[in-house]
Scaffold this motif. Structure first.
Motif, PDB file in Angstrom:
ATOM      1  N   LEU A  55       0.981  -1.147   0.157  1.00  0.00           N
ATOM      2  CA  LEU A  55      -0.075   0.092   0.115  1.00  0.00           C
ATOM      3  C   LEU A  55       0.675   1.144   0.233  1.00  0.00           C
ATOM      4  O   LEU A  55       0.804   2.098   1.235  1.00  0.00           O
ATOM      5  N   TYR A  56       1.661   1.607  -0.877  1.00  0.00           N
ATOM      6  CA  TYR A  56       2.177   2.822  -1.569  1.00  0.00           C
ATOM      7  C   TYR A  56       1.275   3.495  -2.525  1.00  0.00           C
ATOM      8  O   TYR A  56       1.016   3.421  -3.021  1.00  0.00           O
ATOM      9  N   THR A  57       1.805   4.675  -2.596  1.00  0.00           N
ATOM     10  CA  THR A  57       1.288   5.739  -3.644  1.00  0.00           C
ATOM     11  C   THR A  57       2.319   6.399  -4.886  1.00  0.00           C
ATOM     12  O   THR A  57       1.673   6.967  -5.576  1.00  0.00           O
ATOM     13  N   THR A  58       3.433   5.729  -4.603  1.00  0.00           N
ATOM     14  CA  THR A  58       4.421   6.265  -5.754  1.00  0.00           C
ATOM     15  C   THR A  58       4.788   4.327  -6.340  1.00  0.00           C
ATOM     16  O   THR A  58       5.249   3.489  -5.480  1.00  0.00           O
ATOM     17  N   ALA A  59       4.822   4.785  -7.936  1.00  0.00           N
ATOM     18  CA  ALA A  59       4.374   3.126  -8.764  1.00  0.00           C
ATOM     19  C   ALA A  59       6.160   2.243  -8.433  1.00  0.00           C
ATOM     20  O   ALA A  59       5.804   0.807  -8.584  1.00  0.00           O
ATOM     21  N   ILE A  60       7.545   3.210  -8.296  1.00  0.00           N
ATOM     22  CA  ILE A  60       8.717   2.512  -7.929  1.00  0.00           C
ATOM     23  C   ILE A  60       8.158   1.335  -6.395  1.00  0.00           C
ATOM     24  O   ILE A  60       8.286   0.233  -6.218  1.00  0.00           O
ATOM     25  N   GLY A 106      -7.767  10.135  -0.801  1.00  0.00           N
ATOM     26  CA  GLY A 106      -6.516  10.105  -1.299  1.00  0.00           C
ATOM     27  C   GLY A 106      -6.600   9.000  -1.104  1.00  0.00           C
ATOM     28  O   GLY A 106      -5.854   8.278  -1.934  1.00  0.00           O
ATOM     29  N   LEU A 107      -7.253   7.957  -0.586  1.00  0.00           N
ATOM     30  CA  LEU A 107      -7.382   6.301  -0.280  1.00  0.00           C
ATOM     31  C   LEU A 107      -7.612   6.052  -2.068  1.00  0.00           C
ATOM     32  O   LEU A 107      -6.942   5.236  -2.070  1.00  0.00           O
ATOM     33  N   GLU A 108      -8.928   6.811  -2.231  1.00  0.00           N
ATOM     34  CA  GLU A 108      -8.854   5.854  -3.669  1.00  0.00           C
ATOM     35  C   GLU A 108      -8.281   6.070  -4.402  1.00  0.00           C
ATOM     36  O   GLU A 108      -8.328   5.129  -4.966  1.00  0.00           O
ATOM     37  N   LYS A 109      -7.380   7.229  -4.844  1.00  0.00           N
ATOM     38  CA  LYS A 109      -6.204   7.187  -5.574  1.00  0.00           C
ATOM     39  C   LYS A 109      -5.861   6.358  -5.557  1.00  0.00           C
ATOM     40  O   LYS A 109      -5.198   5.981  -6.776  1.00  0.00           O
ATOM     41  N   ARG A 368      16.187   2.965 -11.060  1.00  0.00           N
ATOM     42  CA  ARG A 368      16.580   4.600 -11.340  1.00  0.00           C
ATOM     43  C   ARG A 368      16.046   5.191 -10.605  1.00  0.00           C
ATOM     44  O   ARG A 368      17.041   6.436 -10.528  1.00  0.00           O
ATOM     45  N   PRO A 369      14.889   4.282 -10.456  1.00  0.00           N
ATOM     46  CA  PRO A 369      13.625   6.647 -10.352  1.00  0.00           C
ATOM     47  C   PRO A 369      14.351   7.053  -8.407  1.00  0.00           C
ATOM     48  O   PRO A 369      14.675   7.715  -8.240  1.00  0.00           O
ATOM     49  N   LEU A 370      14.790   5.567  -7.825  1.00  0.00           N
ATOM     50  CA  LEU A 370      15.838   5.904  -6.497  1.00  0.00           C
ATOM     51  C   LEU A 370      17.401   6.202  -6.462  1.00  0.00           C
ATOM     52  O   LEU A 370      17.980   6.325  -5.637  1.00  0.00           O
ATOM     53  N   ARG A 371      18.066   6.619  -7.365  1.00  0.00           N
ATOM     54  CA  ARG A 371      19.444   7.154  -7.602  1.00  0.00           C
ATOM     55  C   ARG A 371      19.705   8.228  -6.966  1.00  0.00           C
ATOM     56  O   ARG A 371      18.854   9.330  -5.915  1.00  0.00           O
ATOM     57  N   VAL A 372      21.222   9.008  -6.795  1.00  0.00           N
ATOM     58  CA  VAL A 372      21.322   9.426  -5.557  1.00  0.00           C
ATOM     59  C   VAL A 372      20.882  10.273  -6.566  1.00  0.00           C
ATOM     60  O   VAL A 372      20.898  11.717  -5.571  1.00  0.00           O
ATOM     61  N   GLU A 373      20.871  10.583  -7.704  1.00  0.00           N
ATOM     62  CA  GLU A 373      21.215  11.475  -8.024  1.00  0.00           C
ATOM     63  C   GLU A 373      19.872  12.801  -8.679  1.00  0.00           C
ATOM     64  O   GLU A 373      19.548  14.100  -9.267  1.00  0.00           O
ATOM     65  N   ARG A 374      19.296  11.808  -7.887  1.00  0.00           N
ATOM     66  CA  ARG A 374      17.590  12.596  -8.273  1.00  0.00           C
ATOM     67  C   ARG A 374      17.518  13.215  -7.611  1.00  0.00           C
ATOM     68  O   ARG A 374      16.944  14.448  -7.426  1.00  0.00           O
ATOM     69  N   PHE A 375      18.551  13.903  -6.365  1.00  0.00           N
ATOM     70  CA  PHE A 375      18.612  15.127  -5.173  1.00  0.00           C
ATOM     71  C   PHE A 375      19.661  16.560  -6.524  1.00  0.00           C
ATOM     72  O   PHE A 375      18.681  17.500  -5.968  1.00  0.00           O
ATOM     73  N   ALA A 376      19.989  16.351  -6.205  1.00  0.00           N
ATOM     74  CA  ALA A 376      20.732  17.375  -7.886  1.00  0.00           C
ATOM     75  C   ALA A 376      19.616  17.683  -8.983  1.00  0.00           C
ATOM     76  O   ALA A 376      19.565  18.683  -9.196  1.00  0.00           O
ATOM     77  N   GLU A 377      19.017  16.422  -9.539  1.00  0.00           N
ATOM     78  CA  GLU A 377      18.298  16.672 -10.274  1.00  0.00           C
ATOM     79  C   GLU A 377      17.140  17.059 -10.037  1.00  0.00           C
ATOM     80  O   GLU A 377      16.025  17.623 -11.129  1.00  0.00           O
ATOM     81  N   ASN A 378      16.307  17.250  -8.942  1.00  0.00           N
ATOM     82  CA  ASN A 378      15.276  17.192  -8.431  1.00  0.00           C
ATOM     83  C   ASN A 378      14.162  17.146  -9.208  1.00  0.00           C
ATOM     84  O   ASN A 378      12.880  17.317  -9.639  1.00  0.00           O
ATOM     85  N   ASP A 379      14.549  15.370  -9.287  1.00  0.00           N
ATOM     86  CA  ASP A 379      13.765  14.359  -9.726  1.00  0.00           C
ATOM     87  C   ASP A 379      12.876  13.408  -8.242  1.00  0.00           C
ATOM     88  O   ASP A 379      13.358  12.354  -8.418  1.00  0.00           O
ATOM     89  N   LEU A 380      12.693  14.040  -7.453  1.00  0.00           N
ATOM     90  CA  LEU A 380      12.452  13.844  -5.880  1.00  0.00           C
ATOM     91  C   LEU A 380      11.201  11.920  -6.873  1.00  0.00           C
ATOM     92  O   LEU A 380      10.134  12.448  -7.390  1.00  0.00           O
ATOM     93  N   VAL A 381      10.747  11.012  -5.433  1.00  0.00           N
ATOM     94  CA  VAL A 381      10.045  10.116  -5.824  1.00  0.00           C
ATOM     95  C   VAL A 381       8.892  10.468  -4.299  1.00  0.00           C
ATOM     96  O   VAL A 381       9.655  10.378  -3.339  1.00  0.00           O
ATOM     97  N   LEU A 382       7.894  11.001  -4.683  1.00  0.00           N
ATOM     98  CA  LEU A 382       7.152  11.775  -3.466  1.00  0.00           C
ATOM     99  C   LEU A 382       6.687  10.561  -2.216  1.00  0.00           C
ATOM    100  O   LEU A 382       5.466  10.271  -3.549  1.00  0.00           O
ATOM    101  N   GLU A 383       6.532  10.212  -1.889  1.00  0.00           N
ATOM    102  CA  GLU A 383       5.737   8.770  -1.155  1.00  0.00           C
ATOM    103  C   GLU A 383       4.952   9.598   0.225  1.00  0.00           C
ATOM    104  O   GLU A 383       5.747  10.132   1.399  1.00  0.00           O
ATOM    105  N   ASP A 384       3.542   9.255   0.267  1.00  0.00           N
ATOM    106  CA  ASP A 384       2.520   9.451   0.915  1.00  0.00           C
ATOM    107  C   ASP A 384       2.383   8.626   2.097  1.00  0.00           C
ATOM    108  O   ASP A 384       1.815   9.337   3.465  1.00  0.00           O
ATOM    109  N   ALA A 385       2.495   7.297   1.655  1.00  0.00           N
ATOM    110  CA  ALA A 385       2.021   6.225   2.868  1.00  0.00           C
ATOM    111  C   ALA A 385       2.770   5.399   3.610  1.00  0.00           C
ATOM    112  O   ALA A 385       4.286   4.801   3.666  1.00  0.00           O
ATOM    113  N   ILE A 386       3.580   7.126   4.564  1.00  0.00           N
ATOM    114  CA  ILE A 386       4.440   6.860   5.251  1.00  0.00           C
ATOM    115  C   ILE A 386       4.140   6.611   6.885  1.00  0.00           C
ATOM    116  O   ILE A 386       3.858   7.361   7.105  1.00  0.00           O
ATOM    117  N   VAL A 387       4.852   5.160   7.099  1.00  0.00           N
ATOM    118  CA  VAL A 387       4.492   5.454   8.861  1.00  0.00           C
ATOM    119  C   VAL A 387       5.333   5.347  10.080  1.00  0.00           C
ATOM    120  O   VAL A 387       6.587   4.965   9.478  1.00  0.00           O
TER     121      VAL A 387
END
Length: 387
Positions: A55-60, A106-109, A368-387
């Motif tokens: 039950l996550y909100t991002t494809a990766i 949000g849960l439906e989405k 690759r979406p979780l590569r370290v370069e994403r921070f410099a590239e501003n290509d973040l993986v924004l996960e909403d389902a955090i516990v």
């Protein structure tokens, strides 16, 4: 013989999964895993809550967790040693996020995206929730997001299963602490232990969990990670529940599930970053118990039977793992910053890292979406389902 082809720093579930996967896909060079805590007393793996969810909100994250869940379902047979199954006590009792009115859209989405990747999640009404937890106090709830495939397992047994299979295939485990990673001209050359011994290797994988950020900083590679204490409590109730609980997450982010005939619960409280294993029972009695008692009537009378603290390797930017090689340091790989998701993602991440190192590319899941370069590239993986 202080030469290796691959050195892994950290022999918890992530390091052991990676070592195992390297062997399974055919890497036959010398692999050494350094683990400073031989009985895993303070390792984050056995101190985790053991939840396995899709039950996550991002494809990766959905893809990683779906791969790992299938792996865990078959773990006892896949990882058997000398005919003995590697039991991990995986209980597929489900995962349930409770929702208030303003959370339901949000849960439906989330459900729609999860279903696209084959996750059989479903949105439940407030009345449906009572079929799962008859004792639930649902007056303030509008429903929830539920997946019956998910559940929880014994983290220590998982780690030992990976470790024993890796060792059977020739991976060496050495109970020593790595002081620093050695480098020369932007290339990894090995590690130096606290006792001063040096081991040469062209590849070093940082799987040191909450301690991994400090190792990275020593070689001039800062990461947006810091250790955060997370406490878990085990308590008895005066009256047993009618049904076994799914791992249930309250809108307040307090979570609870069965652990045998007891209840395990936790909460992501605000704490100062750092290595800290102290347990404060006041967190349970002052903050968590009122929430629990207000949610399930059986929790109104409760007594702590045990408690412990572990560490999150917390990614402060987007709360997701940092996986892969570093662009400015050849031979330096990492799997860090899981923010509490490491146990449930270990099979997929270990497999992915093994593919990247041995085959030169990801094959099962593109990490690759979780590569370290994403921070410099501003290509973040924004996960909403955090516990």
């Amino acid at each position: 013989m202080k030469n290796a082809d691959i050195i892994i720093v950290g022999g918890g579930v992530m390091g052991s999964s990676t070592a195992y996967s390297l062997r399974k896909i055919g890497f036959d060079g010398r692999i050494i895993v350094f683990e400073k805590d031989p009985i895993y007393e303070y390792s984050s793996t056995p101190r985790s809550a053991g939840g396995i969810r899709q039950l996550y909100t991002t494809a990766i994250n959905i893809q990683i967790s779906r791969y790992s869940l299938q792996f865990y379902k078959n773990f006892p047979n896949t990882m058997e040693i000398d005919g003995e199954p590697s039991e991990i006590n995986f209980r597929q009792r489900g995962y349930l996020f409770l929702g208030t009115d303003n959370m339901m859209a949000g849960l439906e989405k989330q459900k729609v995206l999860q279903n696209e990747f084959g996750v059989p999640s479903e949105v439940l009404s407030a009345n449906d929730l009572l079929n799962i937890i008859p004792e639930l106090k649902s007056e303030d709830l509008a429903g929830g997001l539920y997946c019956h495939e998910d559940g929880y397992l014994d983290p220590y047994s998982v780690m030992q299963g990976f470790k024993k299979n890796a060792q059977k295939m020739g991976v060496e485990y050495i109970s020593e602490e790595v002081d620093t990673i050695l480098t020369q001209q932007n290339r990894v050359t090995g590690v130096r232990l606290v006792n001063g011994t040096e081991f040469n290797s062209p590849i070093v994988i940082n799987c040191a969990g909450a301690w991994g950020v400090y190792l990275s900083e020593k070689i001039g590679i800062p990461l947006p990670i810091h250790p955060l204490k997370r406490q878990i409590f085990l308590f008895d109730t005066a009256t047993p529940l009618e049904k076994e609980l799914p791992l249930t997450v309250d809108p307040t982010n307090v979570y609870f599930r069965h652990e045998g005939d007891k209840i395990l619960c936790g909460y992501s409280e605000n704490v100062k970053p750092g290595i800290d294993f102290t347990v404060q029972r006041s967190l349970f009695y002052d903050e968590m118990w009122p929430i629990l008692a207000n949610r399930v009537k059986n929790f109104e009378r409760a007594k702590i039977s045990s408690a412990w603290a572990g560490l999150y390797s917390f990614n402060t930017v987007d709360h997701n793992a940092i996986i892969g090689d570093h662009p400015s340091m050849k031979g330096y790989f990492m799997a860090l910053g899981f923010s509490g998701h490491g146990m449930q993602q270990a099979p997929a991440v270990g497999q992915g890292l093994a593919e990247l190192i041995h085959l030169g590319k990801y094959e099962n899941i593109d990490l690759r979406p979780l590569r370290v370069e994403r921070f410099a590239e501003n290509d973040l993986v924004l996960e909403d389902a955090i516990v």
